[in-house]
Each structure stands twice: as structure tokens, then as C-alpha cells.
Scaffold this motif. Structure first.
Motif, PDB file in Angstrom:
ATOM      1  N   UNK A 254     -12.864  21.402  21.174  1.00  0.00           N
ATOM      2  CA  UNK A 254     -12.607  22.602  20.364  1.00  0.00           C
ATOM      3  C   UNK A 254     -11.293  23.291  20.708  1.00  0.00           C
ATOM      4  N   UNK A 255     -10.369  22.559  21.329  1.00  0.00           N
ATOM      5  CA  UNK A 255      -9.044  23.083  21.643  1.00  0.00           C
ATOM      6  C   UNK A 255      -8.011  22.335  20.809  1.00  0.00           C
ATOM      7  N   UNK A 256      -6.920  23.028  20.462  1.00  0.00           N
ATOM      8  CA  UNK A 256      -5.923  22.477  19.548  1.00  0.00           C
ATOM      9  C   UNK A 256      -4.533  22.692  20.137  1.00  0.00           C
ATOM     10  N   UNK A 257      -3.642  21.677  19.952  1.00  0.00           N
ATOM     11  CA  UNK A 257      -2.317  21.724  20.565  1.00  0.00           C
ATOM     12  C   UNK A 257      -1.264  21.111  19.653  1.00  0.00           C
ATOM     13  N   UNK A 258      -0.058  21.633  19.789  1.00  0.00           N
ATOM     14  CA  UNK A 258       1.146  21.032  19.243  1.00  0.00           C
ATOM     15  C   UNK A 258       1.932  20.557  20.458  1.00  0.00           C
TER      16      UNK A 258
ATOM     17  N   UNK B 178      -0.456  25.925  22.430  1.00  0.00           N
ATOM     18  CA  UNK B 178      -1.780  26.087  21.828  1.00  0.00           C
ATOM     19  C   UNK B 178      -1.681  26.373  20.328  1.00  0.00           C
ATOM     20  N   UNK B 179      -2.644  25.875  19.592  1.00  0.00           N
ATOM     21  CA  UNK B 179      -2.801  26.152  18.165  1.00  0.00           C
ATOM     22  C   UNK B 179      -4.204  26.672  17.925  1.00  0.00           C
ATOM     23  N   UNK B 180      -4.408  27.317  16.788  1.00  0.00           N
ATOM     24  CA  UNK B 180      -5.782  27.612  16.379  1.00  0.00           C
ATOM     25  C   UNK B 180      -6.248  26.523  15.418  1.00  0.00           C
ATOM     26  N   UNK B 181      -7.516  26.523  15.085  1.00  0.00           N
ATOM     27  CA  UNK B 181      -8.112  25.470  14.259  1.00  0.00           C
ATOM     28  C   UNK B 181      -7.433  25.378  12.889  1.00  0.00           C
TER      29      UNK B 181
END
Length: 154
Positions: free
Chosen positions: A45-49, A65-68
Motif C-alpha cells: 500500500x505504498x507508492x513511489x516515483x 513518495x506518491x499517493x495512490x
């Protein structure tokens, strides 16, 4: 300050027993660019660029970090194959960790393991466990950015 990733990548001879006892991460990733590498990734449930510089054994790497919602938007802009895999984090000697990737879908035949190191000397001195196969660190065909563009050419 530059963030450098030093890692070696291997095929595997056989899967370790009792994989269910290790930490598992479900991943989805796509590539906005492959030279330089610009990737978006979901890890559970974690998001990345991520930006990765050039280099096979050692390269710069930055994760933001990114959001969903941002992840979904950017993933829709990715070219090539969207990669789905499960990563198991398997402790090794000397505090090292094997990151075993088992790919899904059209890439299901592929299983790779990576180990990250503090220095190039440490990476070069590493003796892989018996379940590791051929060292493919310098073979670009086994890098996810390449696979996303060309599929499995092995």
C-alpha cells in the motif's frame, strides 16, 4: 547528496523452502522512461516515483513518495509492459538480504534475486548461497526497465 544503490542480480537454481515465513511485498511497476530510468511502483500500500541513473552494478537512485491517485495516473502514462511481481525478503549472512522476485502474468517464467551492498568491494567479495544461479548483474536483459520494453528475450 547522491544516493547510490549497489546491487548484484542473479537467476535462481531453486526456490528456497518455506517462502511463506519471509516478508512478502506485492509490487506493480511501470516505466515512464528507460534512459534515464523513471519508474512508478506500488509496494503493497505504498507508492513511489523512482529515478535511477546509469550503471549496472552501481548507480544513483532516488525514491519519492506518491499517493495512490498519483500512482494510478502516472501508471496509465507508462509505456511497455506493466510488471507485477511478489518480492520475498530473505535474510542472508552478514546482515545482507536477498530480495527474491517472482514475476506474474506473461513474465511468470522469470525469477530473480538481488542483494544490495554498502560498497562495490563488498559486492565483488560476495559469495552467493547455493540456491542462487547465474550472476546476471551486467546483463541488461534482466533489468526490469529492459523487460518492460522488450519482454523476456532470454
Amino acid at each position: 547528496m547522491e544516493n547510490t544503490e549497489i546491487e548484484r542480480k542473479f537467476l535462481i537454481k531453486e526456490l528456497p523452502k518455506n517462502l511463506e515465513k519471509y516478508k512478502k511485498i506485492e509490487m506493480t511497476q511501470g516505466y515512464l522512461n528507460t534512459n534515464p530510468v523513471v519508474r512508478v511502483r506500488r509496494e503493497n500500500n505504498d507508492y513511489f516515483l523512482t529515478y535511477k541513473g546509469s550503471g549496472l552494478l552501481s548507480h544513483s537512485e532516488y525514491n519519492l513518495p506518491l499517493n495512490k491517485e498519483a500512482f494510478k495516473h502516472l501508471l496509465s502514462k507508462c509505456d511497455g509492459i506493466i510488471i507485477s511481481k511478489i518480492r520475498y525478503k530473505i535474510p542472508l549472512e552478514n546482515g545482507l538480504v536477498a530480495e527474491l522476485d517472482i514475476f506474474n502474468g506473461d513474465l511468470a517464467a522469470l525469477k530473480l534475486v538481488e542483494v544490495e551492498f554498502e560498497s562495490v568491494d563488498e559486492a565483488n567479495a560476495f559469495t552467493p548461497p547455493a540456491w542462487f544461479g547465474e550472476d546476471v548483474t551486467t546483463d541488461k536483459r534482466y533489468h526490469n526497465s529492459y523487460i518492460s520494453m522488450y519482454g523476456l528475450l532470454i
